[in-house]
Scaffold this motif. Structure first.
Motif, PDB file in Angstrom:
ATOM      1  N   GLY A 231      44.877 -62.107  43.670  1.00 30.76           N
ATOM      2  CA  GLY A 231      44.124 -63.493  43.723  1.00 30.76           C
ATOM      3  C   GLY A 231      42.867 -63.548  44.685  1.00 30.76           C
ATOM      4  O   GLY A 231      41.980 -64.344  44.616  1.00 30.76           O
ATOM      5  N   GLY A 232      42.461 -62.275  45.109  1.00 34.41           N
ATOM      6  CA  GLY A 232      40.655 -61.903  45.158  1.00 34.41           C
ATOM      7  C   GLY A 232      40.962 -61.971  46.620  1.00 34.41           C
ATOM      8  O   GLY A 232      41.740 -63.360  46.910  1.00 34.41           O
ATOM      9  N   ILE A 233      39.714 -62.178  46.561  1.00 29.70           N
ATOM     10  CA  ILE A 233      38.697 -62.499  48.241  1.00 29.70           C
ATOM     11  C   ILE A 233      37.660 -63.235  48.006  1.00 29.70           C
ATOM     12  O   ILE A 233      36.926 -63.545  47.063  1.00 29.70           O
ATOM     13  CB  ILE A 233      38.474 -61.276  48.810  1.00 29.70           C
ATOM     14  CG1 ILE A 233      39.589 -59.660  49.316  1.00 29.70           C
ATOM     15  CG2 ILE A 233      37.777 -61.465  50.066  1.00 29.70           C
ATOM     16  CD1 ILE A 233      39.147 -58.718  49.241  1.00 29.70           C
ATOM     17  N   ILE A 234      38.296 -64.408  49.385  1.00 26.42           N
ATOM     18  CA  ILE A 234      37.108 -65.780  49.407  1.00 26.42           C
ATOM     19  C   ILE A 234      36.526 -65.795  50.725  1.00 26.42           C
ATOM     20  O   ILE A 234      37.331 -65.217  51.715  1.00 26.42           O
ATOM     21  CB  ILE A 234      37.785 -66.774  48.810  1.00 26.42           C
ATOM     22  CG1 ILE A 234      38.462 -66.768  47.683  1.00 26.42           C
ATOM     23  CG2 ILE A 234      36.309 -67.966  48.715  1.00 26.42           C
ATOM     24  CD1 ILE A 234      39.681 -68.284  47.422  1.00 26.42           C
ATOM     25  N   ASP A 235      35.544 -65.390  51.120  1.00 24.84           N
ATOM     26  CA  ASP A 235      34.265 -65.403  51.890  1.00 24.84           C
ATOM     27  C   ASP A 235      33.400 -66.459  51.807  1.00 24.84           C
ATOM     28  O   ASP A 235      33.182 -66.645  50.696  1.00 24.84           O
ATOM     29  CB  ASP A 235      33.864 -63.927  51.996  1.00 24.84           C
ATOM     30  CG  ASP A 235      33.911 -62.497  52.676  1.00 24.84           C
ATOM     31  OD1 ASP A 235      35.363 -62.962  53.599  1.00 24.84           O
ATOM     32  OD2 ASP A 235      34.105 -61.686  51.239  1.00 24.84           O
TER      33      ASP A 235
END
Length: 342
Positions: A231-235
């Motif tokens: 699901g990717g990376i969320i910053d």
């Protein structure tokens, strides 16, 4: 010898193999539970086939489960708050008191302040009324008709200790809300439902009017990185971060998420006024996470890593990561729970 701090109730200790035995684990130190205990004790004292253990410390839960393993009950009833439930299921998984056999189904009485897990499992009446329903079902040998498998979240804090298991993980404003309720609202003896609604409104109002780093804001959040497998990376800085296997959470909010990713439903809301406003409106309309909204990220998965130095919560208990290690959340196949009809 009976461990100190444990008390047996009902009509004594039924021997192993008692048909349809109901085992009850009570946390007498749960603040909300104190007012329910007299009625529960009266109910238990008047009925056979109940093995009741009262604990005064979370550390005694493992001892209680060891006694239950010898008695082999048809169901284990947890009488305490969400933190008591978390400690019980963690001990069942990590310590395996029932050995290679599956533990009995778990039933949860609504005896705490939040009761998210109990409400999600259909337990919405007073604890003694729900216990009466469970007792009759167990006596009829029908507990299996009400059982369901519920996946869990295993939380690894990176300290080398066994994971802690629960059903609701939260960070950012969720932790702020828990702390605000404990310090400002619960001491005033405001009803729990009103307290939760008030806390949400207060935190949302602060997020709409104040910056995330404002010293006046009760929701002060540090930058966080969230890595979701597939699901990717969320910053960013977030108003809400939560992951759950519950179908409904506080105030009946249903956390929607794609069904194909895994058992954990994850969502986070960026700490920006319009993102917070959209999220609050979606909650009020029963659409939280159902449709894509700017500033809201919704996923489902079986492995999530949260990089933060701030406190997080699992089922109402607060934790910190070990040093700079990420907090790892893994989906677990779970245990059998009793779900009651409304």
């Amino acid at each position: 010898m009976r461990p100190r701090g444990l008390a047996r109730g009902g009509l004594g200790f039924p021997g192993a193999g008692w048909m349809n035995l109901v085992a009850i684990l009570s946390n007498t130190k749960s603040t909300s539970n104190a007012r329910f205990m007299p009625a529960l004790r009266r109910f238990i004292a008047q009925r056979p086939g109940i093995f009741h253990v009262e604990t005064r410390d979370v550390g005694e839960i493992s001892q209680a489960l060891g006694l239950f393993a010898d008695a082999r009950p048809a169901v284990i009833v947890i009488n305490g708050g969400d933190g008591t439930i978390q400690a019980t299921i963690s001990a069942l998984i990590n310590e395996r008191p029932f050995g290679d056999a599956a533990p009995p189904p778990l039933a949860v009485l609504p005896s705490g302040k939040t009761n998210m897990i109990a409400w999600d499992l259909g337990m919405r009446r007073r604890p003694e009324k729900e216990l009466a329903r469970l007792y009759e079902i167990a006596r009829a040998g029908a507990i299996g008709d009400y059982c369901m498998a519920r996946p869990l979240i295993g939380m690894d804090l990176g300290a080398g200790a066994p994971p802690v298991y629960g059903m609701f993980f939260g960070a950012a404003g969720i932790v702020s809300g828990i702390q605000y309720c404990r310090e400002k609202i619960f001491p005033r003896r405001i009803p729990n439902g009103v307290a939760h609604l008030y806390a949400l409104g207060m935190l949302a109002g602060a997020a709409l009017l104040l910056r995330a780093d404002s010293p006046r804001s009760p929701v002060r959040t540090a930058p966080m990185r969230i890595n979701l497998r597939g699901g990717g990376i969320i910053d960013g800085q977030f108003f809400i971060v939560m992951a759950t296997t519950l179908e409904r959470i506080l105030m009946g909010i249903r956390p929607h998420a794609p069904a194909h990713g895994g058992p954990i439903k994850f969502s986070c809301v960026e700490h920006r006024p319009m993102a917070v406003l959209r999220a609050v409106v979606a909650m009020a309309m029963g659409r939280y996470g159902k449709h894509g909204l700017s500033g809201m990220h919704v996923r489902s998965g079986d492995l999530i890593r949260v990089h933060t130095r701030e406190a997080v919560t699992l089922d109402g208990e607060l934790f910190h990561a070990a040093s700079d290690a990420p907090i790892t959340l893994r989906g677990h196949e779970g245990l059998a729970f009793v779900r009651m009809p409304a």
